[in-house]
Design an enzyme around this catalytic site. Structure first.
Site, short mmCIF file in Angstrom:
data_model
loop_
_atom_site.label_atom_id
_atom_site.label_comp_id
_atom_site.label_asym_id
_atom_site.label_seq_id
_atom_site.Cartn_x
_atom_site.Cartn_y
_atom_site.Cartn_z
N LYS A 87 0.81 -1.23 0.00
CA LYS A 87 0.00 0.00 0.00
C LYS A 87 0.84 1.28 0.00
O LYS A 87 0.43 2.31 -0.50
CB LYS A 87 -0.96 0.01 1.19
CG LYS A 87 -0.35 0.39 2.54
CD LYS A 87 -1.47 0.73 3.54
CE LYS A 87 -0.97 1.26 4.86
NZ LYS A 87 -0.45 0.25 5.78
N HIS A 215 1.27 -3.99 14.74
CA HIS A 215 1.81 -2.85 13.98
C HIS A 215 1.85 -1.70 14.97
O HIS A 215 0.81 -1.27 15.45
CB HIS A 215 0.89 -2.53 12.80
CG HIS A 215 1.48 -1.53 11.83
ND1 HIS A 215 2.02 -0.34 12.25
CD2 HIS A 215 1.64 -1.57 10.49
CE1 HIS A 215 2.48 0.32 11.19
NE2 HIS A 215 2.26 -0.40 10.11
N GLU A 293 6.70 -6.10 8.17
CA GLU A 293 5.98 -5.53 7.02
C GLU A 293 6.42 -4.09 6.76
O GLU A 293 5.60 -3.16 6.81
CB GLU A 293 4.48 -5.56 7.29
CG GLU A 293 3.93 -6.95 7.53
CD GLU A 293 2.53 -6.96 8.15
OE1 GLU A 293 1.93 -8.03 8.21
OE2 GLU A 293 2.06 -5.88 8.60
C1 LIG Z 1 0.54 0.37 6.52
C2 LIG Z 1 0.94 -0.93 7.06
C3 LIG Z 1 2.29 -1.32 7.04
C4 LIG Z 1 3.40 -0.41 6.56
O1 LIG Z 1 3.61 0.68 7.40
P1 LIG Z 1 4.92 1.60 7.20
O2 LIG Z 1 4.77 2.67 8.20
O3 LIG Z 1 4.88 2.11 5.81
O4 LIG Z 1 6.09 0.73 7.44
C5 LIG Z 1 2.60 -2.58 7.50
N1 LIG Z 1 1.65 -3.42 7.96
C6 LIG Z 1 0.35 -3.08 8.01
C7 LIG Z 1 -0.64 -4.05 8.52
C8 LIG Z 1 -0.05 -1.83 7.57
O5 LIG Z 1 -1.34 -1.47 7.64
#
Ligand SMILES: *Cc1c(COP(=O)(O)O)cnc(C)c1O
Length: 455
Positions: A87, A215, A293
């Protein structure tokens, strides 16, 4: 010096046949010597310096920077497999390159999964990391062999049971995001008082829970949040084990900063804390696969955006108290004078409805640097001249479309160029074409020759 896209178009990257000979086309046909790709500075100069230069805003993406981030990840967090959060920037060249590097993918929707599969990526390299999924998207995952997915509530478990009963489930737990700029806990994550019940529900439904995810939120300014989250994950692991689940998967999420971060912990600092905490709670040899992630970590610093100053307005500052009275007459104490230190409003050709949506959605602040002024190229240089207060605006007719509210810069004229660094994350992916303004194009280069070996 060449833009990679002179040899390959972005659309071709999503077609398998065109992709097959990509590598040979990125090296000179006759000699098989690597083509010299320019630095970001050179590519920008090529775009903005000619007399007949286009005035459209554009990005320069440096795959070499993505590569350096990849190398750093493996150096500092060797036990954690990165799954790139699509994303953040689903640019086809970036996805193709990361896939070739062996980075896996975090997808949140049918279209993201489709995009990654179309690159020839094996479905086992994808985690469907959205705790609240549309039924048809779960079905698509089922039909295409994607098994790993997250959940954080009981309704989701019942839905998954109905559509994808053999899924490998990862329980997303709530973390303390009070120190993050983008707080995600408002929307997702099971708190520790419900994880036990959720695991029991999964057990009753005979579903396969393989692990735990979290997260910490994006733009996290406390490295301790990662350590705290790993402790919570350990707690839920133990809960699951006592219910008879064989948990062997830990997903430490995203939120790892760009190397250009101005405040907050750096990636090396976060990695150091994670290495210690993981070694304590999930030591090597414990049989737990650890993934992350990262999104912005890989792409933020790889993209630089150049914009043209297409209009400006000089603002009279010493304007006295001009007003119109009830008789419609202009009344003023002191007549407006154009003092010799005016302020400026600059209008550039990308804005908050375009690439700068990151100001609204991702809480970023951006700083224009001078790229070309009075015909002189200034990339990477400090322009020393009298500074004037200014505000900077995007091209749409909406007053919300403000890029910089107030700062100072040497005077810019119409036709000059500015550039913005660190524009790879949460920028073009959420850009709209509101008011008929097109999204800015991307030119690709690499400052690391070894990148070409990975095509
Ligand atoms: C948006 C998101 C990420 C990535 O976040 P960053 O701040 O770009 O590293 C990873 N995992 C999940 C579930 C997310 O929603």
């Amino acid at each position: 010096m060449k833009n990679i896209l002179e040899t390959v178009s972005a659309n071709e990257l999503t077609s398998a046949s065109a992709r097959s000979d990509l590598k040979s086309r990125l090296t000179a046909e006759e000699t098989r010597e690597p083509i010299e790709f320019g630095s970001v500075a050179e590519l920008m100069a090529q775009q903005v310096m000619p007399e007949d230069a286009s005035e459209e805003a554009f990005f320069v993406a440096d795959l070499g920077e993505v590569y350096r981030q990849y190398v750093q990840w493996h150096a500092l967090l060797p036990s954690v497999e990165p799954f790139y959060a699509v994303k953040c920037n689903p640019d086809p060249m970036i996805l193709h390159f990361l896939a070739k590097l062996g980075v896996n993918f975090d997808c949140a929707s049918l279209k993201e999964i489709e995009m990654v599969l179309s690159l020839g990526v094996d479905p086992c390299r994808i985690i469907f990391a959205n705790p609240c999924k549309q039924a048809s998207h779960i079905r698509f995952a089922y039909e295409n062999g994607i098994t790993m997915m997250t959940f954080d509530n009981a309704d989701e478990l019942h839905k998954i049971k109905r559509i994808h009963p053999t899924a490998q489930l990862v329980l997303r737990v709530l973390t303390d995001d009070s120190k993050a700029l983008c707080k995600l806990g408002l929307k997702f994550g099971a708190s520790l008082d419900v994880t036990g019940t959720l695991l029991q529900t999964a057990k009753d439904l005979d579903l396969d829970v393989i692990g735990v995810s979290f997260h910490v939120g994006s733009g996290c300014y406390d490295a301790g949040a990662f350590a705290d989250a790993v402790h919570r994950a350990r707690f839920v692991f133990d809960q699951g084990m006592s219910l008879g689940f064989n948990l062997n998967f830990l997903d430490i999420g995203g939120g790892f900063p760009s190397p250009m971060i101005k405040n907050g912990p750096t990636f090396p600092e976060i990695a150091a804390i994670l290495r210690t905490t993981l070694a304590q709670l999930f030591p090597p040899g414990c049989g737990v696969r650890i993934i992350a992630e990262p999104g912005r970590y890989f792409v933020s610093s790889a993209f630089t955006l150049a914009c043209n100053v297409m209009a400006r307005r000089m603002v009279i500052r010493d304007s006295g108290t001009t007003a119109i009275n009830t008789d419609g007459e202009i009344v003023n104490d002191s007549a407006p004078t154009m003092d010799d230190h005016p302020a400026f409003m600059y209008y550039i050709n990308d804005g908050v409805y375009g690439s700068f949506n990151c100001i609204m959605f991702d809480h970023q602040s951006v700083e224009p640097l001078i790229l070309k002024r009075r015909g002189v190229y200034a990339y990477g240089e400090k322009v020393n001249d009298v500074r004037y207060d200014y505000s900077m605006w995007g091209p749409t007719c909406d007053s919300i479309d403000c890029i910089v509210k107030s700062d100072s810069l040497p005077e810019l004229n119409i036709g000059d160029w500015v550039y913005f660094e660190n524009m790879g994350a949460y920028t073009m992916c959420a850009a709209s074409q509101f008011n008929g303004f097109q999204k800015s194009n991307v030119l690709y280069t690499t400052t690391e020759q070894s990148v070409l070996e990975h095509f």
